[in-house]
Scaffold this motif. Structure first.
Motif, PDB file in Angstrom:
ATOM      1  N   GLU A   1      43.651  45.708  30.846  1.00 30.50           N
ATOM      2  CA  GLU A   1      42.966  46.889  29.909  1.00 30.50           C
ATOM      3  C   GLU A   1      41.695  46.008  29.310  1.00 30.50           C
ATOM      4  O   GLU A   1      41.144  46.837  29.081  1.00 30.50           O
ATOM      5  CB  GLU A   1      43.575  48.050  29.981  1.00 30.50           C
ATOM      6  CG  GLU A   1      42.817  49.620  29.907  1.00 30.50           C
ATOM      7  CD  GLU A   1      43.676  50.661  30.479  1.00 30.50           C
ATOM      8  OE1 GLU A   1      45.078  50.697  28.945  1.00 30.50           O
ATOM      9  OE2 GLU A   1      43.379  51.269  31.083  1.00 30.50           O
TER      10      GLU A   1
ATOM     11  N   PRO B   1      39.745  47.641  44.031  1.00 30.06           N
ATOM     12  CA  PRO B   1      39.948  48.794  43.224  1.00 30.06           C
ATOM     13  C   PRO B   1      39.150  50.318  45.128  1.00 30.06           C
ATOM     14  O   PRO B   1      38.343  50.094  45.733  1.00 30.06           O
ATOM     15  CB  PRO B   1      38.535  48.705  42.618  1.00 30.06           C
ATOM     16  CG  PRO B   1      38.379  47.082  42.572  1.00 30.06           C
ATOM     17  CD  PRO B   1      38.984  46.546  43.599  1.00 30.06           C
ATOM     18  N   ASN B   2      39.833  51.084  44.795  1.00 30.11           N
ATOM     19  CA  ASN B   2      40.201  52.118  45.541  1.00 30.11           C
ATOM     20  C   ASN B   2      39.900  51.717  47.070  1.00 30.11           C
ATOM     21  O   ASN B   2      39.278  53.060  47.887  1.00 30.11           O
ATOM     22  CB  ASN B   2      38.374  52.761  45.322  1.00 30.11           C
ATOM     23  CG  ASN B   2      38.639  54.558  45.590  1.00 30.11           C
ATOM     24  OD1 ASN B   2      39.897  55.128  45.776  1.00 30.11           O
ATOM     25  ND2 ASN B   2      37.354  54.643  46.076  1.00 30.11           N
TER      26      ASN B   2
ATOM     27  N   ARG C   1      43.366  45.893  36.535  1.00 32.86           N
ATOM     28  CA  ARG C   1      42.613  45.811  38.010  1.00 32.86           C
ATOM     29  C   ARG C   1      42.794  47.415  38.195  1.00 32.86           C
ATOM     30  O   ARG C   1      42.636  47.610  39.185  1.00 32.86           O
ATOM     31  CB  ARG C   1      42.384  45.169  38.565  1.00 32.86           C
ATOM     32  CG  ARG C   1      41.777  43.710  38.022  1.00 32.86           C
ATOM     33  CD  ARG C   1      41.545  42.894  39.141  1.00 32.86           C
ATOM     34  NE  ARG C   1      43.169  42.307  39.604  1.00 32.86           N
ATOM     35  CZ  ARG C   1      43.164  41.004  40.929  1.00 32.86           C
ATOM     36  NH1 ARG C   1      42.768  40.771  41.304  1.00 32.86           N
ATOM     37  NH2 ARG C   1      44.712  40.344  40.535  1.00 32.86           N
ATOM     38  N   GLY C   2      43.165  48.040  37.884  1.00 32.81           N
ATOM     39  CA  GLY C   2      43.143  49.819  37.947  1.00 32.81           C
ATOM     40  C   GLY C   2      44.884  49.879  38.266  1.00 32.81           C
ATOM     41  O   GLY C   2      45.155  51.265  39.591  1.00 32.81           O
TER      42      GLY C   2
ATOM     43  N   LYS D   1      33.753  44.242  37.226  1.00 33.99           N
ATOM     44  CA  LYS D   1      35.051  43.949  36.465  1.00 33.99           C
ATOM     45  C   LYS D   1      36.138  44.609  36.722  1.00 33.99           C
ATOM     46  O   LYS D   1      37.199  43.951  36.626  1.00 33.99           O
ATOM     47  CB  LYS D   1      34.251  44.228  34.930  1.00 33.99           C
ATOM     48  CG  LYS D   1      33.119  43.648  34.564  1.00 33.99           C
ATOM     49  CD  LYS D   1      33.319  43.969  32.793  1.00 33.99           C
ATOM     50  CE  LYS D   1      32.397  43.806  32.357  1.00 33.99           C
ATOM     51  NZ  LYS D   1      31.765  44.528  31.167  1.00 33.99           N
ATOM     52  N   LYS D   2      36.339  45.554  38.079  1.00 35.45           N
ATOM     53  CA  LYS D   2      37.066  45.949  38.265  1.00 35.45           C
ATOM     54  C   LYS D   2      38.251  45.197  39.634  1.00 35.45           C
ATOM     55  O   LYS D   2      39.271  45.151  39.344  1.00 35.45           O
ATOM     56  CB  LYS D   2      36.468  47.486  39.540  1.00 35.45           C
ATOM     57  CG  LYS D   2      36.553  48.181  38.393  1.00 35.45           C
ATOM     58  CD  LYS D   2      35.797  49.857  39.104  1.00 35.45           C
ATOM     59  CE  LYS D   2      35.502  51.090  38.144  1.00 35.45           C
ATOM     60  NZ  LYS D   2      34.824  52.081  39.086  1.00 35.45           N
ATOM     61  N   TYR D   3      37.266  44.001  40.082  1.00 35.34           N
ATOM     62  CA  TYR D   3      38.001  42.655  41.171  1.00 35.34           C
ATOM     63  C   TYR D   3      38.118  42.033  39.948  1.00 35.34           C
ATOM     64  O   TYR D   3      39.243  41.114  40.548  1.00 35.34           O
ATOM     65  CB  TYR D   3      37.048  42.720  41.719  1.00 35.34           C
ATOM     66  CG  TYR D   3      35.755  43.514  42.840  1.00 35.34           C
ATOM     67  CD1 TYR D   3      37.072  43.951  43.798  1.00 35.34           C
ATOM     68  CD2 TYR D   3      35.657  44.657  42.940  1.00 35.34           C
ATOM     69  CE1 TYR D   3      36.246  44.411  45.248  1.00 35.34           C
ATOM     70  CE2 TYR D   3      35.028  45.648  43.326  1.00 35.34           C
ATOM     71  CZ  TYR D   3      35.429  45.102  45.180  1.00 35.34           C
ATOM     72  OH  TYR D   3      35.569  46.074  45.574  1.00 35.34           O
TER      73      TYR D   3
ATOM     74  N   ASN E   1      29.386  46.640  35.766  1.00 37.13           N
ATOM     75  CA  ASN E   1      31.268  47.497  35.215  1.00 37.13           C
ATOM     76  C   ASN E   1      31.954  47.509  36.903  1.00 37.13           C
ATOM     77  O   ASN E   1      32.793  47.480  36.592  1.00 37.13           O
ATOM     78  CB  ASN E   1      30.438  48.448  34.575  1.00 37.13           C
ATOM     79  CG  ASN E   1      29.975  49.045  33.182  1.00 37.13           C
ATOM     80  OD1 ASN E   1      30.413  47.293  32.534  1.00 37.13           O
ATOM     81  ND2 ASN E   1      29.683  49.596  33.046  1.00 37.13           N
ATOM     82  N   TYR E   2      30.559  47.289  38.325  1.00 33.96           N
ATOM     83  CA  TYR E   2      31.942  47.737  38.955  1.00 33.96           C
ATOM     84  C   TYR E   2      32.537  46.715  39.682  1.00 33.96           C
ATOM     85  O   TYR E   2      34.457  46.214  39.903  1.00 33.96           O
ATOM     86  CB  TYR E   2      31.226  47.874  40.898  1.00 33.96           C
ATOM     87  CG  TYR E   2      31.950  48.587  41.629  1.00 33.96           C
ATOM     88  CD1 TYR E   2      32.992  49.426  41.457  1.00 33.96           C
ATOM     89  CD2 TYR E   2      31.650  47.777  43.179  1.00 33.96           C
ATOM     90  CE1 TYR E   2      33.766  49.617  42.880  1.00 33.96           C
ATOM     91  CE2 TYR E   2      32.128  47.827  43.644  1.00 33.96           C
ATOM     92  CZ  TYR E   2      32.860  48.694  44.416  1.00 33.96           C
ATOM     93  OH  TYR E   2      33.719  48.960  45.536  1.00 33.96           O
TER      94      TYR E   2
END
Length: 408
Positions: free
Chosen positions: A351, A184-185, A376-377, A344-346, A341-342
């Motif tokens: 979606e 993420p990011n 995953r974004g 979960k991005k991993y 929640n953070y």
């Protein structure tokens, strides 16, 4: 006309002869197993009738001449062609010192493995008729003398020239630093950005312009497949870091022009001094994870106070091992909502919250692609399919390791 070929990827070997190995308390990877783990993978791959093997960088632990020499001698004995590129560990200095070779001398060690016709640290060659490899050098020293992930203007101009001439060939690109985000990011995260190519958008724009669909990278030491606007990037974990993986890939093109890439993953389970390598290596990583986790929790975007981060870190000792596994699953309900929640991005979730297990075994459809979805974004293709039922015994064992991030 149809096209079919089989190849393998072993990344981040970090080859270290015993006399060149030294320890650091925050070192996650087991350089001590580099040579026996490599031999184990080669023993398997030598039975599979490969067309070629790719090694996308960090061939040695710290660019030692002894280790480069050992590796090129070992590669010369393989029954299939092998192609290498440098990682940041292979060329850590511009000028040679008591430990490492000089940046410019890397090609001289690997004339038989991609660099036959060049003094540059990048090259191109025909792998088989109709298939071209472009090996890029993503190691760059800026004006301050710091090594970063970057492709210089000269290399980008050369790349465009090669792609112009290769318009009727299937092109595979190999580069050490990540080009598409796998975390993420990643390109902006204070800890993860150093694993990215800092001018990745420039490279991606060129590759899209010429219809390149496949990039193979290393550096991050995780199993992950990412997608962005027509291009897949397959990054392979380190052979000396849990879960000690390597990949087998088969490209297919049928008579209708449909193309797909089947990806299978294996892992080294045992070497003489570590008979249960998967358990020992995962424990090694967890035992050394505390400083990493505290830094990860206290930096943006989480910005957790130091005392709270230090209290949380022990329960997260499995965090990076789970990421390295690929197809990551977390029980995020154990944490405060913001942190859960953070994480979960991993996770390997689409979606809509459904499982999307593609990082280890999957089939990537390269033509006749369907509509996009989010993973995953990252934009992924709905036409990616996971083949967990095709796992070998080795791969099934990996599923035991995907457990609660807060366990133990």
């Amino acid at each position: 006309m149809t096209l079919k070929f089989r190849f393998a990827i072993i990344s981040d070997l970090h080859i270290g002869l015993p006399e060149t190995i030294w320890d650091h308390p925050s070192r996650f990877h087991l350089v001590e197993v580099s040579i026996p783990a490599f031999e184990s993978a080669l023993e398997h791959l030598s039975q599979l009738n490969l067309d070629f093997l790719l090694l996308p960088g960090d061939l040695t632990q710290h660019g030692e001449a002894k280790n480069h020499t050992w590796l090129q001698q070992r590669l010369s004995k393989l029954p299939f062609p092998t192609y290498v590129i440098p990682g940041n560990h292979d060329v850590p200095v511009l000028e040679a010192n008591e430990q490492s070779i000089a940046f410019s001398t890397f090609p001289s060690y690997y004339r038989k493995f991609g660099y036959a016709d060049t003094e540059e640290l990048y090259y191109t060659c025909e792998l088989i008729p109709g298939v071209r490899l472009i090996g890029l050098n993503s190691n760059y020293f800026n004006e301050q003398g710091n090594q970063i992930g970057h492709l210089g203007d000269k290399q980008l101009r050369w790349l465009e020239k090669v792609l112009t001439q290769a318009k009727n060939e299937l092109v595979l690109v190999m580069v050490h630093h990540n080009v598409i985000e796998h975390l993420p990011n990643q390109s902006r995260h204070p800890m993860a950005s150093r694993y990215m190519l800092d001018n990745a958008p420039d490279l991606l724009a060129i590759l899209r312009r010429y219809g390149v669909k496949l990039i193979f990278t290393g550096h991050l030491h995780v199993q992950d497949i990412a997608y962005s606007e027509g291009i897949y990037e397959v990054t392979t974990g380190s052979l000396v870091s849990y879960p000690h993986p390597y990949r087998l890939l088969e490209f297919h093109e049928d008579k209708y022009g449909r193309e797909w890439l089947q990806v299978m993953s294996y892992r080294v389970e045992s070497v003489p001094e570590f008979p249960n390598l998967q358990y020992s290596s995962r424990k090694w990583m967890g035992d050394r994870s505390f400083p990493f986790l505290v830094k990860f929790l206290t930096l943006p975007p989480l910005n957790i106070p130091l005392a709270q981060a230090e209290a949380m870190a022990p329960s997260l000792r499995e965090f990076w091992a789970n990421i390295a596994d690929g197809d990551t699953l977390f029980d995020c309900d154990l944490f405060p909502e913001k942190i859960g929640n953070y994480f979960k991005k991993y996770a390997a979730l689409a979606e809509d919250g459904t499982l999307n297990l593609i990082d280890n075994c999957s089939t990537l459809l390269l033509s006749g692609l369907s509509a996009n979805t989010k993973y995953r974004g990252k934009t992924m293709q709905k036409s990616i399919t996971a083949h967990r039922t095709n796992f070998t015994t080795t791969e099934k064992a990996s599923q035991r390791d995907i457990f609660n991030v807060a366990s133990k």
